[in-house]
Design a protein around this motif. Sequence first.
Motif, PDB file in Angstrom:
ATOM      1  N   UNK A 156     -18.110  -6.164  25.248  1.00  0.00           N
ATOM      2  CA  UNK A 156     -17.799  -7.458  25.843  1.00  0.00           C
ATOM      3  C   UNK A 156     -17.080  -7.233  27.165  1.00  0.00           C
ATOM      4  N   UNK A 157     -17.437  -8.025  28.152  1.00  0.00           N
ATOM      5  CA  UNK A 157     -16.780  -7.965  29.456  1.00  0.00           C
ATOM      6  C   UNK A 157     -15.758  -9.085  29.502  1.00  0.00           C
ATOM      7  N   UNK A 158     -14.481  -8.728  29.479  1.00  0.00           N
ATOM      8  CA  UNK A 158     -13.406  -9.705  29.583  1.00  0.00           C
ATOM      9  C   UNK A 158     -13.208 -10.028  31.068  1.00  0.00           C
ATOM     10  N   UNK A 159     -13.350 -11.289  31.426  1.00  0.00           N
ATOM     11  CA  UNK A 159     -13.373 -11.707  32.820  1.00  0.00           C
ATOM     12  C   UNK A 159     -12.266 -12.738  33.081  1.00  0.00           C
ATOM     13  N   UNK A 160     -11.556 -12.552  34.177  1.00  0.00           N
ATOM     14  CA  UNK A 160     -10.603 -13.540  34.674  1.00  0.00           C
ATOM     15  C   UNK A 160     -11.059 -13.958  36.070  1.00  0.00           C
ATOM     16  N   UNK A 161     -11.166 -15.268  36.290  1.00  0.00           N
ATOM     17  CA  UNK A 161     -11.649 -15.798  37.562  1.00  0.00           C
ATOM     18  C   UNK A 161     -10.684 -16.869  38.052  1.00  0.00           C
ATOM     19  N   UNK A 168     -11.863 -12.348  41.166  1.00  0.00           N
ATOM     20  CA  UNK A 168     -12.183 -11.966  39.800  1.00  0.00           C
ATOM     21  C   UNK A 168     -11.559 -10.632  39.416  1.00  0.00           C
ATOM     22  N   UNK A 169     -11.282 -10.492  38.124  1.00  0.00           N
ATOM     23  CA  UNK A 169     -10.908  -9.216  37.544  1.00  0.00           C
ATOM     24  C   UNK A 169     -11.622  -9.113  36.209  1.00  0.00           C
ATOM     25  N   UNK A 170     -12.204  -7.934  35.925  1.00  0.00           N
ATOM     26  CA  UNK A 170     -12.969  -7.785  34.690  1.00  0.00           C
ATOM     27  C   UNK A 170     -12.829  -6.370  34.147  1.00  0.00           C
ATOM     28  N   UNK A 171     -12.878  -6.262  32.812  1.00  0.00           N
ATOM     29  CA  UNK A 171     -12.845  -4.957  32.138  1.00  0.00           C
ATOM     30  C   UNK A 171     -13.714  -5.004  30.909  1.00  0.00           C
ATOM     31  N   UNK A 172     -14.304  -3.848  30.576  1.00  0.00           N
ATOM     32  CA  UNK A 172     -15.107  -3.738  29.356  1.00  0.00           C
ATOM     33  C   UNK A 172     -14.198  -3.413  28.174  1.00  0.00           C
ATOM     34  N   UNK A 173     -14.515  -4.018  27.016  1.00  0.00           N
ATOM     35  CA  UNK A 173     -13.814  -3.747  25.765  1.00  0.00           C
ATOM     36  C   UNK A 173     -14.833  -3.719  24.625  1.00  0.00           C
ATOM     37  N   UNK A 174     -14.523  -3.001  23.553  1.00  0.00           N
ATOM     38  CA  UNK A 174     -15.463  -2.980  22.417  1.00  0.00           C
ATOM     39  C   UNK A 174     -15.696  -4.362  21.816  1.00  0.00           C
ATOM     40  N   UNK A 175     -14.635  -5.188  21.752  1.00  0.00           N
ATOM     41  CA  UNK A 175     -14.746  -6.516  21.162  1.00  0.00           C
ATOM     42  C   UNK A 175     -13.841  -7.493  21.914  1.00  0.00           C
ATOM     43  N   UNK A 177     -10.983  -9.500  21.624  1.00  0.00           N
ATOM     44  CA  UNK A 177      -9.831  -9.599  20.726  1.00  0.00           C
ATOM     45  C   UNK A 177      -8.607 -10.066  21.497  1.00  0.00           C
ATOM     46  N   UNK A 178      -7.554 -10.375  20.755  1.00  0.00           N
ATOM     47  CA  UNK A 178      -6.296 -10.751  21.387  1.00  0.00           C
ATOM     48  C   UNK A 178      -5.760  -9.595  22.232  1.00  0.00           C
ATOM     49  N   UNK A 179      -5.879  -8.377  21.714  1.00  0.00           N
ATOM     50  CA  UNK A 179      -5.415  -7.201  22.455  1.00  0.00           C
ATOM     51  C   UNK A 179      -6.165  -7.055  23.783  1.00  0.00           C
ATOM     52  N   UNK A 180      -7.479  -7.289  23.751  1.00  0.00           N
ATOM     53  CA  UNK A 180      -8.271  -7.186  24.976  1.00  0.00           C
ATOM     54  C   UNK A 180      -7.839  -8.240  25.997  1.00  0.00           C
ATOM     55  N   UNK A 181      -7.577  -9.458  25.517  1.00  0.00           N
ATOM     56  CA  UNK A 181      -7.144 -10.506  26.446  1.00  0.00           C
ATOM     57  C   UNK A 181      -5.772 -10.187  27.026  1.00  0.00           C
ATOM     58  N   UNK A 182      -4.899  -9.573  26.220  1.00  0.00           N
ATOM     59  CA  UNK A 182      -3.593  -9.148  26.740  1.00  0.00           C
ATOM     60  C   UNK A 182      -3.755  -8.096  27.833  1.00  0.00           C
ATOM     61  N   UNK A 183      -4.618  -7.119  27.593  1.00  0.00           N
ATOM     62  CA  UNK A 183      -4.772  -6.013  28.541  1.00  0.00           C
ATOM     63  C   UNK A 183      -5.311  -6.494  29.888  1.00  0.00           C
ATOM     64  N   UNK A 184      -6.355  -7.311  29.852  1.00  0.00           N
ATOM     65  CA  UNK A 184      -6.927  -7.762  31.121  1.00  0.00           C
ATOM     66  C   UNK A 184      -5.963  -8.716  31.827  1.00  0.00           C
ATOM     67  N   UNK A 185      -5.204  -9.495  31.056  1.00  0.00           N
ATOM     68  CA  UNK A 185      -4.219 -10.391  31.667  1.00  0.00           C
ATOM     69  C   UNK A 185      -3.081  -9.609  32.318  1.00  0.00           C
ATOM     70  N   UNK A 186      -2.667  -8.510  31.674  1.00  0.00           N
ATOM     71  CA  UNK A 186      -1.594  -7.694  32.230  1.00  0.00           C
ATOM     72  C   UNK A 186      -1.991  -7.131  33.598  1.00  0.00           C
ATOM     73  N   UNK A 187      -3.256  -6.669  33.701  1.00  0.00           N
ATOM     74  CA  UNK A 187      -3.713  -6.154  34.984  1.00  0.00           C
ATOM     75  C   UNK A 187      -3.709  -7.216  36.069  1.00  0.00           C
ATOM     76  N   UNK A 188      -4.098  -8.447  35.684  1.00  0.00           N
ATOM     77  CA  UNK A 188      -4.092  -9.546  36.661  1.00  0.00           C
ATOM     78  C   UNK A 188      -2.672  -9.837  37.122  1.00  0.00           C
ATOM     79  N   UNK A 189      -1.740  -9.920  36.172  1.00  0.00           N
ATOM     80  CA  UNK A 189      -0.353 -10.265  36.510  1.00  0.00           C
ATOM     81  C   UNK A 189       0.272  -9.208  37.402  1.00  0.00           C
TER      82      UNK A 189
END
Length: 223
Positions: A156-161, A168-175, A177-189
């Motif tokens: 899954x590609x977690x995308x923030x726009x 945009x900021x995006x990262x690949x994750x296996x699924x 999940x809440x953890x994936x949303x935390x990780x991509x959000x941390x990079x944005x912040x």
Amino acid sequence: MSRKERERMTLMVGVQKRELTLVQAAQLMGVCYRQSKRLWKRYQADGDAGLVHRLRGRPSARRKPPALRAAALALYAQERYADFGPTLMAEQLAKQKLVVDHETLRRWRMAAGQHPVRRRKQQHRQWRERKPSFGAMVQLDGSHHDWFEGRGPRCVLMVMVDDATNRMRARFFPEETTRASYDVSEGWVRQHGVPASLYVDRDSIYRCEGEPSLAEQLAGREP
């Protein structure tokens, strides 16, 4: 027993053990104090069975005669009425002195397996203007796809726009999940700062849509 009746049984047990008062039980059941007293008396007299609705299993007093139901369904099954909806068919039945409400006719057909359930078209979302400045609102979602075209596992590609600028900021994750949303959000912040608001869907990883359980209600906690 229904879920509502099981919850009432748990509350009556609490009253019996003196862990709850009838006033508290009434508030949790959403009934008045007089109704809670009636339920408590029925529980004392009949146990768990006293909380089951007294009309359970009995035919409705307004039930149509079985002969009328059989005649209406037999007529509706004829090929000439194959494309008739319940409302139009109810009008045709009325002409033959078979008076049946269209909703009753629809339920009869569904119970007999004759009426297909059609999904309603989803209402189109209303267009809105974009936010006026960067960071006012950031959209977050996961896109499931065979991104590597068979050369790797599906992910899954977690995308923030950003809503205003499409940054945009995006990262690949296996699924997704809440953890994936935390990780991509941390990079944005870390790169852009904390957005004023996040726009997400109703997936359970983003928000809790459940009702509080009985134990959570008793403890005064949210789900």
